[in-house]
Write a protein that holds these residues in place. Structure first.
Motif: not given
Length: 788
Positions: A635-659
């Motif tokens: 239903e939601n095919p992503s057009i982003a690259s795997v590297d971009d998706r992994e990097e954003l996931s890492s950024i969100f993990l950092e955010f969650l680790d703080l807040f």
């Protein structure tokens, strides 16, 4: 004497076809060189059409009446027959050349005399090919099918060089006797590519076949205005002038008046004023010497040698040898100028004051003394020139490395290699470090023939001239860049906009930005950002916001817009930084999520903005967006690259680790590991396997010895280092250096307004380079492009 001067081969009008640059060159593309031990210039190397057995004379098919209309170069440095030049050519400015033709001191005082010929043509001349396409009448009623096809191509894209050259060839083939069609195609082509000196020469040759001499002279005048700093162009013009006006018998029989030698001489002096100090200027000096020898004006020949010995050039040694041969072949009395002869006579008369008339014996002794004095004067005459030569030779040793590295001194549409571009920058650095402003201007103008298609050199020239206070040169260079040579490149127009703003020309700056928005690169993010920032500096925040809103509206109307999410992200950032309006900044991002496909820059912007807000954070909302972006589904095919998706996931993990709380961290951590851990381990395993396969047996042995003598817990468990998601554990590779963070679209760490969170999140990126979006050009470091 005639043998020791190099003779420049003349053109017979049946030229070799110019190469893609418009210059007629040997395949080696080397600079003009001297044939060994012959003293003759290699025509193919210098861009001169070779036919040593012929000289350029007035066309045979020109009638006597037409020859009566031949124009001559007068003392005002204008051809008298060029009063009615077309609007496409700029007028020639008077330039009073110094001895060596390199005095541009008047420029620093506000006069751009030396540049005026190389200025920008009138508005008519700046029209595009679409405005010049032949239509009805004027000899264009019989276009061939191929001509129509090629005109259509260049009308659509006036910078298509190959199509232009094909059109010229086709026109010449089908319309050899139709000078109107030939003029039209050359006029239109040379508006777009005025530096192609070989095509100016071909144009003049066509006029010489069909038209009266004044038409040929008109083409040459336009040519030296279009490519003023080309040695070859001035050489062709000089050859034409000598061939047309240089035979006194021909002139007397046809024009019923004697040739004014000053007409040819002034053309030479005018040429030398621009290119006489070029390192490859020797063909023009050779032709000047050759002409004066033909006139047997020995004092002027000696003067020319003295002048050229002051100039570091490729043939400096040959000129010194030629000067010594001249001195050995002619008496000193013939070599001195009138001023030098008068000074010598005054010195002699002073020596003879109050002398008693000698007797016969004393008279004989006096003759011997006079001979000795003449020998001393000759030795002094030579010694003065030798010192001049040595000084030029000393400077030559400093620049020879730069000059020999210039492999392509002429214009060409093909890109230059990196080494040659760097050499030009280094050469300019060296010259700017000296104290000779004339040399700086001349070198820039030479550089901007070979590097005409590179905005960086035009920008550098403008800034250098601005620093020296030469604002007329600044305006001239900026006009040439933006209207002719790099007019389709946004970079130069953005620079021009900022430059105009800095100098108080706000309307000019807005016009430059608008030109980019509507004509050069609609939707270019950098242009929108810079324009909005300028309006904000001027206190017009609403106008700045309006620019973003208009750009967003345009991009929303496109079916697939790569810039839409970037615009929302940048707009939100702009609003927060200039007005501190957090709610409006958040609303803009929410609009972006609703209007544009989810993208890494947009989600990064939301995470960063949320991180600086007071508690509670919108963690669940962000988590839903991140999951939608990084977890593709039918239903939601992503057009982003795997590297971009992994990097954003890492950024969100950092955010969650703080807040975030423990459960939200656990959920995101599990999702990240499931999606990317296996991929990272596989990639590292493949990399290790490839490295080990390529390593030599000796290297393998060395590795085994090291591991045996120094066992490591981590070494015993090589897969341990990839056990954790990026940003966790002790992975050093998950925390790249500062340079790698430049690929980050949103870097609030550098903004003081974002407080402690920004400082703690200085290097969130995984070591993956993010390519720029090709659709939106080049971005400054602060606004790196992202691929969505």
């Amino acid at each position: 004497m005639m043998e020791q001067t190099s003779s420049v081969a003349q053109s017979d009008g049946s030229a070799n076809a110019p190469d893609a640059a418009g210059s007629i060159l040997s395949p080696s593309e080397n600079a003009a060189s001297l044939a060994p031990n012959t003293g003759e210039i290699d025509p193919s190397a210098s861009g001169v059409n070779a036919d040593p057995g012929r000289t350029h004379v007035a066309p045979e098919n020109v009638s006597e009446q037409e020859i009566h209309t031949a124009v001559a170069y007068d003392a005002g440095e204008n051809l008298t027959g060029l009063a009615n030049l077309s609007a496409n050519s700029t007028q020639v400015s008077v330039y009073d050349a110094s001895l060596n033709g390199n005095d541009v001191s008047t420029i620093r005082d506000g006069s751009a005399g030396i540049i005026s010929e190389n200025g920008v043509a009138s508005a008519d001349a700046m029209e595009t090919a679409a405005m010049h396409q032949p239509s009805d009448g004027s000899g264009f009623e019989s276009l061939s099918a191929e001509e129509e096809r090629l005109w259509s191509i260049v009308t659509t894209n006036s910078l298509d060089f190959d199509a232009w050259t094909a059109l010229i060839d086709e026109t010449e083939r089908t319309s050899e006797g139709n000078i109107s069609k030939i003029r039209k195609v050359y006029d239109t082509f040379l508006v777009e590519f005025p530096l192609c000196y070989g095509y100016w020469k071909k144009y003049a040759d066509h006029e010489a076949r069909i038209s009266p001499v004044d038409k040929v002279a008109e083409v040459y005048e336009r040519a030296v205005q279009g490519v003023t700093y080309s040695v070859d162009m001035w050489l062709h013009y000089s050859v034409f002038a000598i061939g047309t006006y240089g035979d006194p018998d021909t002139i007397r029989s046809h024009l019923q008046r004697p040739l004014l030698k000053s007409e040819v001489l002034r053309l030479f002096e005018r040429a030398l004023a621009y290119v006489g100090t070029d390192y490859l200027c020797f063909p023009l000096w050779d032709k000047y010497i050759e002409y004066e020898i033909s006139q047997q004006d020995w004092s002027h020949v000696a003067t020319i040698y003295t002048r050229v010995l002051e100039i570091p050039n490729q043939q400096l040694d040959r000129y010194f040898e030629g000067f010594k041969e001249l001195v050995a072949s002619r008496p000193l009395s013939e070599l001195r100028t009138a001023e030098e002869a008068a000074a010598a006579a005054d010195a002699t008369s002073q020596d003879n004051v109050e002398e008693i008339p000698p007797n016969v014996a004393e008279q004989s002794s006096k003759f011997a003394n006079d001979s000795l004095k003449d020998a001393e004067e000759l030795e002094k005459y030579i010694a003065i020139r030798e010192e001049i030569y040595k000084k030029a030779k000393e400077f030559d040793s400093k620049i020879i490395g730069f000059e020999t590295a210039i492999r392509r001194p002429y214009f060409h549409v093909r890109p230059l290699n990196v080494a040659e571009l760097e050499n030009w920058h280094n050469y300019l650095d060296f010259t700017e470090g000296g104290d000779d402003f004339n040399k700086v201007v001349k070198l820039y103008e030479r550089c901007l023939i070979a590097c005409a298609r590179y905005p960086e050199f035009w920008i550098r020239y403008v800034l250098c001239m601005e620093a020296s206070g030469s604002m007329e040169l600044v305006e001239n260079a900026l006009a040439r860049a933006t209207q002719v040579f790099v007019k389709r490149q946004p970079e130069i127009h953005l620079f021009a906009a900022q430059f105009k703003e800095q100098h108080g020309d706000i309307s000019g700056a807005r016009a430059a930005y608008q030109h980019v928005h509507t004509g050069i690169a609609p939707g270019l993010l950098e242009a929108i950002i810079k324009h909005a920032n300028m309006e904000n500096r001027l206190g017009k925040l609403e106008d700045a916001c309006s620019l973003y809103e208009q750009a967003i509206a345009i991009e929303k109307g496109k079916e697939h817009s790569q810039a839409l999410s970037l615009l929302f992200a940048q707009y939100s950032r702009f609003i927060f930084l200039v007005s501190r309006n957090v709610e409006k900044a958040r609303d803009i991002l929410v609009r972006g999520v609703e209007s544009a496909p989810l993208s890494k820059p947009l989600l990064e912007a939301m995470i960063h903005l949320e991180s600086i807000q007071t508690l509670p954070k919108q963690i669940e909302y962000l988590d839903s967006l991140v999951e939608k972006f990084i977890v593709p589904s039918p239903e939601n095919p992503s057009i982003a690259s795997v590297d971009d998706r992994e990097e954003l996931s890492s950024i969100f993990l950092e955010f969650l680790d703080l807040f975030g709380d423990a459960m939200s961290v656990k959920k995101a951590d599990y999702r990240h590991s499931k999606l990317f851990l296996n991929r990272r381990s596989t990639a590292e395993s493949k990399k290790r396997h490839s490295e080990e396969y390529l390593a030599s047996d000796r290297t393998k042995l060395a590795k085994s010895l090291v591991s045996t003598s120094a066992p490591s817990v981590m070494g015993a468990y090589p897969s341990t280092q990839n056990q954790w998601p990026a940003g966790y554990g002790v992975q050093p590779q998950a925390w790249p250096q500062a340079a790698q963070t430049q690929a980050q679209q949103w870097n609030y760490a550098q903004q003081a307004a974002y407080g402690s969170y920004g400082a703690s999140y200085a290097h969130p990126q995984a070591p993956v380079s993010v390519p720029q979006s090709t659709a939106y050009g080049t971005y400054p470091q602060t606004y790196q492009a992202q691929v969505t």
